[in-house]
Design a protein around this motif. Structure first.
Motif, PDB file in Angstrom:
ATOM      1  N   MET A   1      13.780  -0.372   6.305  1.00  0.00           N
ATOM      2  CA  MET A   1      12.549  -0.655   4.985  1.00  0.00           C
ATOM      3  C   MET A   1      11.599   0.487   4.939  1.00  0.00           C
ATOM      4  O   MET A   1      10.798   1.146   5.687  1.00  0.00           O
ATOM      5  N   ASP A   2      11.810   0.944   3.726  1.00  0.00           N
ATOM      6  CA  ASP A   2      11.262   2.614   3.372  1.00  0.00           C
ATOM      7  C   ASP A   2      10.216   2.105   2.766  1.00  0.00           C
ATOM      8  O   ASP A   2       9.811   3.221   1.922  1.00  0.00           O
ATOM      9  N   ASP A   3       9.407   0.937   2.526  1.00  0.00           N
ATOM     10  CA  ASP A   3       8.394   1.068   1.003  1.00  0.00           C
ATOM     11  C   ASP A   3       6.916   0.006   1.699  1.00  0.00           C
ATOM     12  O   ASP A   3       7.990  -1.180   2.491  1.00  0.00           O
ATOM     13  N   ILE A   4       5.873   0.360   1.464  1.00  0.00           N
ATOM     14  CA  ILE A   4       4.869  -0.748   1.600  1.00  0.00           C
ATOM     15  C   ILE A   4       5.290  -2.486   1.437  1.00  0.00           C
ATOM     16  O   ILE A   4       4.938  -3.182   2.193  1.00  0.00           O
ATOM     17  N   GLY A   5       5.477  -2.281   0.296  1.00  0.00           N
ATOM     18  CA  GLY A   5       5.883  -4.451  -0.153  1.00  0.00           C
ATOM     19  C   GLY A   5       7.353  -4.657   1.559  1.00  0.00           C
ATOM     20  O   GLY A   5       6.837  -5.839   1.358  1.00  0.00           O
ATOM     21  N   SER A   6       8.029  -3.481   1.382  1.00  0.00           N
ATOM     22  CA  SER A   6       9.762  -5.253   2.141  1.00  0.00           C
ATOM     23  C   SER A   6       8.864  -4.722   3.700  1.00  0.00           C
ATOM     24  O   SER A   6       8.664  -5.563   4.454  1.00  0.00           O
ATOM     25  N   ASN A  35       3.545  -9.907  -6.004  1.00  0.00           N
ATOM     26  CA  ASN A  35       4.308  -8.481  -6.123  1.00  0.00           C
ATOM     27  C   ASN A  35       3.875  -7.337  -4.574  1.00  0.00           C
ATOM     28  O   ASN A  35       4.436  -6.313  -5.398  1.00  0.00           O
ATOM     29  N   TYR A  36       3.335  -7.603  -4.109  1.00  0.00           N
ATOM     30  CA  TYR A  36       3.117  -6.700  -2.715  1.00  0.00           C
ATOM     31  C   TYR A  36       4.902  -6.608  -2.501  1.00  0.00           C
ATOM     32  O   TYR A  36       4.508  -5.542  -2.231  1.00  0.00           O
ATOM     33  N   GLU A  37       4.618  -7.394  -1.978  1.00  0.00           N
ATOM     34  CA  GLU A  37       6.748  -7.620  -1.277  1.00  0.00           C
ATOM     35  C   GLU A  37       7.681  -7.213  -2.395  1.00  0.00           C
ATOM     36  O   GLU A  37       7.939  -6.760  -1.556  1.00  0.00           O
ATOM     37  N   LYS A  38       7.372  -6.708  -3.604  1.00  0.00           N
ATOM     38  CA  LYS A  38       8.280  -5.936  -4.377  1.00  0.00           C
ATOM     39  C   LYS A  38       7.988  -4.572  -4.693  1.00  0.00           C
ATOM     40  O   LYS A  38       9.019  -3.944  -4.805  1.00  0.00           O
ATOM     41  N   GLY A  39       6.824  -4.710  -4.198  1.00  0.00           N
ATOM     42  CA  GLY A  39       6.551  -3.397  -4.394  1.00  0.00           C
ATOM     43  C   GLY A  39       5.734  -2.900  -5.749  1.00  0.00           C
ATOM     44  O   GLY A  39       6.046  -1.300  -6.394  1.00  0.00           O
ATOM     45  N   GLU A  40       5.502  -3.591  -6.602  1.00  0.00           N
ATOM     46  CA  GLU A  40       4.630  -4.056  -8.086  1.00  0.00           C
ATOM     47  C   GLU A  40       3.584  -3.529  -7.983  1.00  0.00           C
ATOM     48  O   GLU A  40       3.107  -2.845  -9.496  1.00  0.00           O
ATOM     49  N   ARG A  41       3.413  -3.716  -6.835  1.00  0.00           N
ATOM     50  CA  ARG A  41       1.527  -3.636  -6.766  1.00  0.00           C
ATOM     51  C   ARG A  41       1.295  -3.189  -5.202  1.00  0.00           C
ATOM     52  O   ARG A  41       2.744  -3.691  -4.368  1.00  0.00           O
ATOM     53  N   PHE A  42       0.153  -2.982  -5.039  1.00  0.00           N
ATOM     54  CA  PHE A  42      -0.311  -2.327  -3.867  1.00  0.00           C
ATOM     55  C   PHE A  42      -1.709  -3.027  -3.817  1.00  0.00           C
ATOM     56  O   PHE A  42      -2.388  -2.655  -4.205  1.00  0.00           O
ATOM     57  N   PRO A  43      -1.482  -3.035  -2.194  1.00  0.00           N
ATOM     58  CA  PRO A  43      -2.905  -4.318  -2.131  1.00  0.00           C
ATOM     59  C   PRO A  43      -4.280  -3.449  -2.051  1.00  0.00           C
ATOM     60  O   PRO A  43      -3.897  -2.297  -0.758  1.00  0.00           O
ATOM     61  N   GLY A  44      -5.292  -3.727  -1.463  1.00  0.00           N
ATOM     62  CA  GLY A  44      -6.430  -2.698  -1.509  1.00  0.00           C
ATOM     63  C   GLY A  44      -7.156  -3.186  -0.115  1.00  0.00           C
ATOM     64  O   GLY A  44      -6.379  -4.126   0.604  1.00  0.00           O
ATOM     65  N   ALA A  45      -7.644  -2.170  -0.057  1.00  0.00           N
ATOM     66  CA  ALA A  45      -8.360  -1.672   2.173  1.00  0.00           C
ATOM     67  C   ALA A  45      -9.085  -3.567   2.014  1.00  0.00           C
ATOM     68  O   ALA A  45      -8.812  -4.240   3.044  1.00  0.00           O
ATOM     69  N   ASP A  46      -9.555  -3.838   1.051  1.00  0.00           N
ATOM     70  CA  ASP A  46     -10.052  -5.535   2.084  1.00  0.00           C
ATOM     71  C   ASP A  46      -9.102  -6.683   2.911  1.00  0.00           C
ATOM     72  O   ASP A  46      -9.762  -7.216   3.253  1.00  0.00           O
TER      73      ASP A  46
END
Length: 191
Positions: A1-6, A35-46
């Protein structure tokens, strides 16, 4: 698991949530979760703060390093004294109810100015000031750089102090490689 999405998907699955339900916990629609899980967008702090409250290991999601969940829930919480020694302090004695106040606390614990921390995180000082004033929230990329600078992302998002063991591990990871090697050699020496 190399990225935030995975890693985010892994945590959602571990906790037993559907994409729709996990997105709702984080305050986003199912498409944003996808989209977060695909790594196409990144979640924010909230978003990260909300899922942390449901048991998601945010440190793992952002960095790939799992935290010790059991140790982070101890009754006595740890903080730094001005001399740098560890001391037990009750959480009710610390007035840090927001991400902004905890972010400022961590920056000061690291003895960094707002300008220094902003530079380390790849943003302007003005944006960092907004974070500490509560008029903006850092995204996952900024939080990743904050962690690399020695900040405790889990504490900033959840308000939970690390255990002494977790703090020791975090400090070890923040050390230069040559110092880590020296520490490991010292620990392997029989006394």
């Amino acid at each position: 698991m190399d990225d935030i999405g995975s890693r985010l998907k892994s945590e959602r699955t571990r906790l037993g949530f559907s994409q729709t339900d996990f997105g709702a916990i984080g305050g986003v629609q199912k498409l944003a979760q996808i989209n977060y899980e695909k790594g196409e967008r990144f979640p924010g702090a909230d978003y990260l703060q909300a899922i942390a409250k449901e048991g998601a290991d945010v440190q793992f999601i952002v960095t790939g390093d799992a935290r010790n969940a059991v140790a982070c829930h101890q009754q006595d919480k740890l903080t730094e004294t001005s001399e740098g020694a560890l001391s037990a302090e009750r959480p009710e004695n610390i007035a840090m109810s927001s991400i902004a106040s905890r972010l400022k606390f961590e920056r000061k614990r690291l003895t960094r100015t707002q300008a220094e921390m902003a530079k380390l995180c790849g943003i302007s000082r003005e944006i960092w000031c907004r974070y500490e004033q509560g008029s903006g929230l850092p995204g996952s990329e900024v939080l990743q750089e904050f962690l690399k600078a020695g900040g405790n992302v889990h504490f900033v998002l959840s308000g939970e102090f690390p255990s002494q063991e977790t703090l020791l591990i975090e400090r070890f990871k923040a050390c230069p490689k040559i110092l880590q090697d020296a520490i490991l050699r010292a620990l392997q020496t029989e006394h």
